[in-house]
Design an enzyme around this catalytic site. Structure first.
Site, PDB file in Angstrom:
ATOM      1  N   TYR A   1       6.241  -9.658   8.039  1.00 20.38           N
ATOM      2  CA  TYR A   1       6.186  -8.239   8.325  1.00 20.38           C
ATOM      3  C   TYR A   1       6.644  -7.914   9.605  1.00 20.38           C
ATOM      4  O   TYR A   1       6.513  -8.562  10.462  1.00 20.38           O
ATOM      5  CB  TYR A   1       4.861  -7.959   7.844  1.00 20.38           C
ATOM      6  CG  TYR A   1       4.310  -7.784   6.244  1.00 20.38           C
ATOM      7  CD1 TYR A   1       4.389  -6.697   5.636  1.00 20.38           C
ATOM      8  CD2 TYR A   1       3.595  -9.053   5.762  1.00 20.38           C
ATOM      9  CE1 TYR A   1       3.858  -6.465   4.372  1.00 20.38           C
ATOM     10  CE2 TYR A   1       3.301  -8.994   4.436  1.00 20.38           C
ATOM     11  CZ  TYR A   1       3.209  -7.790   3.595  1.00 20.38           C
ATOM     12  OH  TYR A   1       2.965  -7.604   2.341  1.00 20.38           O
TER      13      TYR A   1
ATOM     14  N   ASP B   1       0.736  -1.120   0.074  1.00 17.67           N
ATOM     15  CA  ASP B   1       0.058  -0.108  -0.068  1.00 17.67           C
ATOM     16  C   ASP B   1       0.858   1.269  -0.115  1.00 17.67           C
ATOM     17  O   ASP B   1       1.902   1.254   0.329  1.00 17.67           O
ATOM     18  CB  ASP B   1      -0.875   0.194   1.146  1.00 17.67           C
ATOM     19  CG  ASP B   1      -2.174  -0.943   0.893  1.00 17.67           C
ATOM     20  OD1 ASP B   1      -2.516  -0.964   0.021  1.00 17.67           O
ATOM     21  OD2 ASP B   1      -2.811  -1.105   2.175  1.00 17.67           O
TER      22      ASP B   1
END
Lengths: 250, 250
Positions: B110, B52
């Site tokens: 992540y 994103d």
């Protein structure tokens, strides 16, 4: 009249240093704008030092005078609301009327950050000097001790400076490695224009062997700018701490 | 035809994510421009995942096919010369023809970074979520173990997603504090859209007591997006590692 000592922290990337200039955004100008919004009038803001374009501050001190009876906590909160995100107020307290952020200062401490990895780090471009060649931090730390003491640092000063007295006392100088980063930390009673960046650039000449082991005292004594190293890039430099005498200490 | 596996690192601040878009600067587009300059033609670049706007990558993998006989070392150097400073190529190697950066992937990892200081840190504005309220990292670490295992993460997925199979296997989840920072690290065989950011936002509800101790398994099983927390801001998120099966591993 209250005299307020305020400490701030800032990312200097998008600023042309501290001091107000025509046609360039500076930290002082942006800070004064925030002060005007909080205090309702344009107050005189005095800083502890000039800093160059792109140079950062982990702690920078300044003073402003006001009659407004607002708590120090309230000032910190209000200013932080009005300041852009790359400047933050850390603290605020009342000090004596004759306190001056620059002249009352006993010593300042700077840190220079070097990224010593083979490939550039996208997260460090504005926050460290990328230096690819091998750096023996322990060796540099030993050689850097030549800076400690009271010396005429005339050779470690940009020619743009017009200061007459170029004698300064360096209280400590240390160089160390942490993973791919090499840090240089220096404390002195004062600094000449570009002095830290020239000292770091000179130590990089030591790292490259362009300046030999034990040669630094001679270079300092020569007072010859041409014998010192290059001025290291601004983005690695952080004003780290400003010390005042006991009682005035931040 | 050579199939090259390339890993890059990028500061996502000024990019609208990875994937090419009309009227927005993306990492893929900028990377393809650099590839065109180095290889002389527009090559198809396949990425390991979308990211994103504002999300960062400590390691992102991609592939491109070429007939050019240039060494991998030469490709790394040449691309780094042509790329902007906020993107760096870390490595390059030849892989099998059927290797795909997304489908050959065994797991991804992540990291989410939270700045937990009282006053904002100017150096972290684009690189961490500023969260002022107390966070007990050890407690969150215990509660977060509810995510580990194979679950239908339907409730931890943005409604914008049109994926049909929402079952994923979380291999590990850890939360720890380092000074004023709290880190969340999660490894899974795959992630739904916004899954990590919703998991972090949910743990912040746990930190605030809005979600009670031991309640997370029930929330996961409910598959109800409304029972999970808010989607945490993008700037704290880093794609940290992409794992391939032995032999393909980066």
């Amino acid at each position: 009249m209250r005299n307020l000592l305020i400490t701030i922290k800032y990312d200097g990337t998008r600023y042309h240093g501290w001091q107000v200039q025509n046609n360039a955004v500076t930290v002082q100008q942006v800070f004064q704008d925030a002060v005007e919004k909080v205090f309702g009038s344009r107050l005189d803001v005095k800083g502890c030092s000039r800093t160059d374009s792109g140079v950062h501050a982990n702690m920078y001190s300044l003073t402003l005078k006001t009659d407004m009876q607002i708590t120090c906590e309230g000032i910190v909160m209000a200013l932080n609301t009005k300041l852009p995100k790359d400047i933050a107020v850390l603290s605020c307290r009342d000090v004596d009327d004759d306190f001056h952020p620059r002249y009352s200062c006993v010593s300042k401490e700077y840190v220079y950050k070097l990224y010593n990895g083979a490939i550039r780090d996208p997260f460090c471009e504005n926050y460290a000097l990328h230096y690819r060649f091998p750096v023996d931090a322990e060796y540099l730390n030993k050689e850097a001790q030549a800076f400690v003491g009271t010396h005429d640092f005339c050779g470690f000063c940009s020619s743009k400076s017009d200061v007459e007295d170029t004698v300064r006392t360096v209280k400590s100088f240390s160089v160390w490695r942490q993973n791919d980063f090499v840090y240089f930390k220096v404390e002195a009673d004062g600094f000449l224009y570009n002095m830290v960046r020239i000292m770091v650039g000179t130590l990089l000449f030591v790292a490259q062997g362009k300046i030999k082991q034990g040669e630094l005292p001679d270079i300092i004594n020569s007072k010859d700018r041409r014998r010192a190293g290059k001025t290291a890039a601004p983005q690695g430099l952080y004003l780290n701490r400003v010390n005042y005498k006991a009682g005035d200490s931040e």
